[in-house]
Design an enzyme around this catalytic site. Sequence first.
Site, PDB file in Angstrom:
ATOM      1  N   GLY A  63      42.000  41.916  29.622  1.00 53.76           N
ATOM      2  CA  GLY A  63      40.865  41.650  28.522  1.00 53.76           C
ATOM      3  C   GLY A  63      40.612  42.838  27.634  1.00 53.76           C
ATOM      4  N   HIS A 102      38.267  45.222  28.397  1.00 56.46           N
ATOM      5  CA  HIS A 102      36.989  45.444  28.042  1.00 56.46           C
ATOM      6  C   HIS A 102      36.986  46.933  28.852  1.00 56.46           C
ATOM      7  CE1 HIS A 102      34.225  42.151  27.071  1.00 56.46           C
ATOM      8  NE2 HIS A 102      35.426  41.639  26.679  1.00 56.46           N
ATOM      9  N   SER A 140      43.118  50.575  30.141  1.00 56.65           N
ATOM     10  CA  SER A 140      44.069  49.777  29.911  1.00 56.65           C
ATOM     11  C   SER A 140      45.251  49.782  28.978  1.00 56.65           C
ATOM     12  CB  SER A 140      43.552  48.386  30.186  1.00 56.65           C
ATOM     13  OG  SER A 140      42.519  47.988  29.077  1.00 56.65           O
ATOM     14  N   CYS A 199      29.508  38.258  30.536  1.00 60.27           N
ATOM     15  CA  CYS A 199      30.098  38.385  29.054  1.00 60.27           C
ATOM     16  C   CYS A 199      31.432  37.470  28.980  1.00 60.27           C
ATOM     17  CB  CYS A 199      30.757  39.731  28.941  1.00 60.27           C
ATOM     18  SG  CYS A 199      31.520  40.036  27.385  1.00 60.27           S
ATOM     19  N   VAL A 215      39.860  38.091  33.339  1.00 62.47           N
ATOM     20  CA  VAL A 215      39.770  38.044  34.871  1.00 62.47           C
ATOM     21  C   VAL A 215      40.880  38.757  35.480  1.00 62.47           C
ATOM     22  CG1 VAL A 215      38.954  35.491  34.437  1.00 62.47           C
ATOM     23  CG2 VAL A 215      41.266  35.776  35.172  1.00 62.47           C
ATOM     24  N   HIS A 245      38.612  41.972  35.479  1.00 60.29           N
ATOM     25  CA  HIS A 245      37.222  41.794  35.905  1.00 60.29           C
ATOM     26  C   HIS A 245      37.001  41.503  37.440  1.00 60.29           C
ATOM     27  CE1 HIS A 245      33.185  40.128  35.494  1.00 60.29           C
ATOM     28  NE2 HIS A 245      33.445  38.740  35.766  1.00 60.29           N
ATOM     29  N   TYR A 295      29.245  51.890  39.378  1.00 64.00           N
ATOM     30  CA  TYR A 295      29.937  50.615  39.356  1.00 64.00           C
ATOM     31  C   TYR A 295      31.292  50.930  38.900  1.00 64.00           C
ATOM     32  CZ  TYR A 295      31.228  45.729  38.228  1.00 64.00           C
ATOM     33  OH  TYR A 295      31.557  44.466  38.340  1.00 64.00           O
ATOM     34  N   TYR A 306      32.067  49.917  35.125  1.00 66.04           N
ATOM     35  CA  TYR A 306      31.534  50.566  33.972  1.00 66.04           C
ATOM     36  C   TYR A 306      32.449  51.997  34.235  1.00 66.04           C
ATOM     37  CZ  TYR A 306      28.038  46.733  33.860  1.00 66.04           C
ATOM     38  OH  TYR A 306      27.425  45.525  33.678  1.00 66.04           O
TER      39      TYR A 306
END
Length: 526
Positions: free
Chosen positions: A106, A108, A114, A172, A177, A180, A466, A469
């Site tokens: 994705g 993000h 990535s 969001c 996925v 995520h 986390y 993040y």
Amino acid sequence: MVSPSYLAIVFFLLSVSLTASASIQESFVQCLNFNSEKSFPFHTSIYIPNTPSFTTILESSAQNLRYLEPSAPKPAFIFTPLTDSHVQAAVICSKKLGIHLRVRSGGHDYEGLSYVSEIETPFIVVDLAKLRAINVDIIGNTAWIQAGATIGEVYYRIYEKSSVHGYPAGLCSSLGVGGHITGGAYGSLMRKYGLGADNVLDARIVDANGRILDRAAMGEDLFWAIRGSGGGSFGVILWWKIKLVPVPPTVTVFTVTKTLEQGATKLLHRWQEVAPFIDDNLFIRVIIQPAGNKTHRTITTSYNALFLGEARALLQVAKTSFPELGLTRKDLLETSWIKSVLYIAGYPNDTPPEVLLKGKPTFKNYFKAKSDFVREPIPQPGLEGLWLRLLAEDSPLMIWNPYGGRMSQFSESDIPFPHRNGTLYKIQYLTLWQDAHTNAAKHIDWIRKLYNYMTPYVSKFPREAYVNYRDLDLGVNTKNSTNYIQASSWGHRYFKDNFDRLVKIKTKVDPENVFRHEQSIPPLPL
């Protein structure tokens, strides 16, 4: 004036780079053909630099504009597989040819891991954007979802089949996925049902040996590792089998905003004591940012919430447990669960759910982020010092997400994500800027100083963070020294004691460190 000799050198180096990319591409295509059961025109799925399609694909899902700057390393090419077997062949070929591999679902990743490699060149990107099938089984309360789908698409496909089923994952809607869920995946249902990763029943991955494995074939250790350790360490996620959860036909949402002048400090202090312990059906996060103009700036605290039930019941909960918020019926909006997804994501109230099928990031900025977990309420003087620092920055943002409820009922070692019982809430810190010519170093320096200021008020030994993040300030692997001691600097922050088990599993399933990046789990030396 630029000298002709300088230009000649630039053009020569560019031609060498392009030639190298073309050579890598040709070898890769030959290998893909050799390792594929059916012939396929793979060159149509490969995008090379300095072509319009390459730039379009690279930028399509990248969220942090810092990593699209001309100075950021670019892949030798991007491969967009159309089938699971294409991904399998890509892993086999990257390993055979010694080409470093990054995988994007994705885009993000906060530090661009990535699609950018700061530690190895050449590298390639396998972009899973064309692998986005979603098969929902309402009777079985499950769905198989492909790694390139966005969480918004997953929510929509569930809603298509049922208005009383949901899935507890991200806020969001454009999150891919694949990555995520590997990091945990939290959202407005977390206090009722836990994380997305807590609600995974099976998976299909490509491992370091190029095998496609489901849960039974990979074994429980590897299945444990991929649910919460972050992406890019153990294999390529192809599919998740997720467990659907019940949601009521009517839910209630609200956003109540208070400024400093309206008692924001005292109310936020009270929120810390209430939000983690309130009714499990109620999720109240707080969005904190400056507002105003040059003559007067203040801090706004917006209480943004979802309640799994009707407004009447919510008012009773608020009156009993959090009367300080002053919630009234006119603050509340009764809606469906799918519309609450849009509301929490910031869409206008009249937005149709079909917007979730667009699958594109609505948030693209230059930014730097950090995270913390809080285990004791921050005293009011600490909050007042925080306000002074936020007011000194151009465009800062903080989001406080409450824990408790179901989150406290999982053991720290149930999955690699360890932030469980005793955690009051998580903080996300962001500083954002819109212009590439802005002094990025100034903003990054500001957020680092803010992070230092918060040290006395957050978790300790380790200071938790986390993994979704990503924060490379916590430490990085390097190409020639990916080792346990080095990785412990960030590994224990993300995973606490689970880091040691992750290292053991990595050593067993990927001893050659095929899947690696700046913060991947390292194998122990053979």
